[in-house]
Design a protein around this motif. Structure first.
Motif, PDB file in Angstrom:
ATOM      1  N   ILE A 109       6.431   8.961 -15.092  1.00  0.00           N
ATOM      2  CA  ILE A 109       6.069  10.368 -14.890  1.00  0.00           C
ATOM      3  C   ILE A 109       5.029  10.535 -13.773  1.00  0.00           C
ATOM      4  O   ILE A 109       4.565  11.649 -13.521  1.00  0.00           O
ATOM      5  CB  ILE A 109       5.555  11.006 -16.189  1.00  0.00           C
ATOM      6  N   GLY A 110       4.685   9.449 -13.103  1.00  0.00           N
ATOM      7  CA  GLY A 110       3.743   9.538 -11.998  1.00  0.00           C
ATOM      8  C   GLY A 110       3.515   8.194 -11.352  1.00  0.00           C
ATOM      9  O   GLY A 110       3.391   7.185 -12.055  1.00  0.00           O
ATOM     10  N   HIS A 111       3.522   8.151 -10.022  1.00  0.00           N
ATOM     11  CA  HIS A 111       3.255   6.931  -9.249  1.00  0.00           C
ATOM     12  C   HIS A 111       1.959   7.100  -8.462  1.00  0.00           C
ATOM     13  O   HIS A 111       1.712   8.163  -7.892  1.00  0.00           O
ATOM     14  CB  HIS A 111       4.385   6.649  -8.250  1.00  0.00           C
ATOM     15  N   PHE A 112       1.175   6.028  -8.393  1.00  0.00           N
ATOM     16  CA  PHE A 112      -0.076   6.072  -7.637  1.00  0.00           C
ATOM     17  C   PHE A 112      -0.366   4.702  -7.041  1.00  0.00           C
ATOM     18  O   PHE A 112      -0.008   3.674  -7.616  1.00  0.00           O
ATOM     19  CB  PHE A 112      -1.251   6.493  -8.538  1.00  0.00           C
ATOM     20  N   SER A 113      -1.040   4.716  -5.903  1.00  0.00           N
ATOM     21  CA  SER A 113      -1.511   3.465  -5.325  1.00  0.00           C
ATOM     22  C   SER A 113      -2.552   2.843  -6.247  1.00  0.00           C
ATOM     23  O   SER A 113      -3.332   3.562  -6.886  1.00  0.00           O
ATOM     24  CB  SER A 113      -2.142   3.713  -3.956  1.00  0.00           C
ATOM     25  N   GLY A 114      -2.553   1.519  -6.310  1.00  0.00           N
ATOM     26  CA  GLY A 114      -3.579   0.836  -7.091  1.00  0.00           C
ATOM     27  C   GLY A 114      -4.969   1.078  -6.553  1.00  0.00           C
ATOM     28  O   GLY A 114      -5.959   0.783  -7.243  1.00  0.00           O
ATOM     29  N   GLY A 115      -5.055   1.620  -5.354  1.00  0.00           N
ATOM     30  CA  GLY A 115      -6.352   1.961  -4.775  1.00  0.00           C
ATOM     31  C   GLY A 115      -6.750   3.394  -5.020  1.00  0.00           C
ATOM     32  O   GLY A 115      -7.751   3.852  -4.466  1.00  0.00           O
ATOM     33  N   GLY A 116      -5.971   4.109  -5.800  1.00  0.00           N
ATOM     34  CA  GLY A 116      -6.265   5.511  -6.031  1.00  0.00           C
ATOM     35  C   GLY A 116      -5.874   6.353  -4.825  1.00  0.00           C
ATOM     36  O   GLY A 116      -4.952   6.012  -4.085  1.00  0.00           O
ATOM     37  N   ALA A 117      -6.599   7.438  -4.601  1.00  0.00           N
ATOM     38  CA  ALA A 117      -6.233   8.373  -3.532  1.00  0.00           C
ATOM     39  C   ALA A 117      -6.747   7.939  -2.161  1.00  0.00           C
ATOM     40  O   ALA A 117      -6.329   8.477  -1.138  1.00  0.00           O
ATOM     41  CB  ALA A 117      -6.778   9.756  -3.864  1.00  0.00           C
TER      42      ALA A 117
END
Length: 323
Positions: free
Chosen positions: A253-261
């Motif tokens: 339900i959501g993808h994100f970089s392991g480094g955050g934004a």
């Protein structure tokens, strides 16, 4: 990262018991077919028929002489409970997974035999510090803090994913979307730091904080998700994508970089700073990218989207904690 070995029974729960009417298993052939009948069957057996690479003499020459003469690389991997990164095969003793496959290709290119040592997450770094390990291939993210003690050669993008029960309309795009939700996360991980920061941001904005839960191993997270004790699990994208494909009961339900934004996180081969090994690792990774064996391994485990075009030595990493 997860730090406890799961038993064969736990593996069975994760890969077979959770596949009810979705994925299908063939115990005789140690395989699980992805839900929906798409994609190649996943080999869970001890006989992996691993993809191999040929030795590249010019790259092997970059190794310290003592390592070349020894003829082997002692490599740390975290205790196997995080498919498809590293986990135990159906015999409950053979470690398999994408991290071991990539490490094997690197060792092949260097003309060395990989000697994998499975330890808990924190002991990966103890092993590097003591000189026990020549390197670690275990989903380690490059961070500025870690760069003070270790050298890195990147080989995969670091992607995180929120996984929830299938069929809902809830999607996670930022901190506000998890306000008041019960989210599970691994203790001591980069994703935990991101979730804690989001929870604090929610409170400052007058929203409810995140109710963060911790469990011991992968099967615990998925059983809690299935029973409704948690709303979602935030973990490495490879683990979530693998579970979604094989079980068919959950969705991303959501993808994100392991480094955050702020930065694209990157996964890297990790070695003690100044050991003289990182240049050889980076050259070996570039070699397997060019010869196609790297792409075959990522495809085998459904991680082609996390491919990198080349290795980077000590690139910008996740920033140091603020406090």
């Amino acid at each position: 990262m997860i730090t406890r070995r799961i038993t064969l029974a736990g593996t069975a729960i994760l890969f077979l018991g959770l596949l009810t009417a979705c994925g299908t298993s063939d115990a005789a052939n140690d395989q699980v077919k992805p839900a929906g009948g798409t994609g190649d069957a996943i080999n869970l057996g001890p006989n992996q028929n691993r993809i191999h690479a040929k030795k590249a003499d010019a790259i092997a020459a970059k190794l310290p002489e003592a390592v070349r003469k020894r003829g082997s690389l002692t490599l740390g991997v975290s205790t196997g409970s995080a498919p498809p990164l590293n986990f135990y095969a159906t015999d409950d003793k053979t470690l398999i997974g994408v991290e071991l496959d990539i490490a094997t290709l690197v060792a092949d290119t260097l003309g060395l035999k990989p000697d994998f040592q499975a330890v808990s997450w924190e002991n990966l770094f103890v092993g590097l510090d003591s000189g026990k390990f020549d390197g670690v291939f275990s989903n380690v993210t490059v961070t500025e803090e870690r760069k003070e003690k270790y050298d890195f050669a990147t080989y995969r993008l670091d992607e995180l994913a929120f996984e929830a029960k299938k069929g809902g309309d809830w999607r996670v795009k930022g901190p506000g979307d998890v306000a008041g939700k019960t989210i599970a996360v691994g203790s001591g991980t980069n994703q935990e730091e991101i979730l804690v920061d989001w929870s604090m941001e929610n409170e400052k904005a007058g929203r409810k904080p995140v109710d963060i839960k911790y469990f011991q191993n992968t099967t615990d997270y998925y059983l809690a998700l299935q029973s409704g004790r948690i709303d979602a699990y935030l973990g490495p994208n490879p683990t979530a994508a693998y579970h979604v494909a094989s079980a068919g009961q959950t969705e991303i339900i959501g993808h994100f970089s392991g480094g955050g934004a702020t930065i694209q996180g990157k996964i890297a081969a990790t070695t003690k700073r100044g050991s003289g090994l990182v240049e050889a690792y980076a050259a070996a990774i570039d070699h397997i990218v060019k010869d196609g064996s790297y792409a075959k391994v990522l495809k085998r485990w459904g991680l082609s989207s996390e491919a990198v075009p080349k290795a980077e030595i000590n690139p910008p990493g996740l920033p140091k904690p603020k406090n």
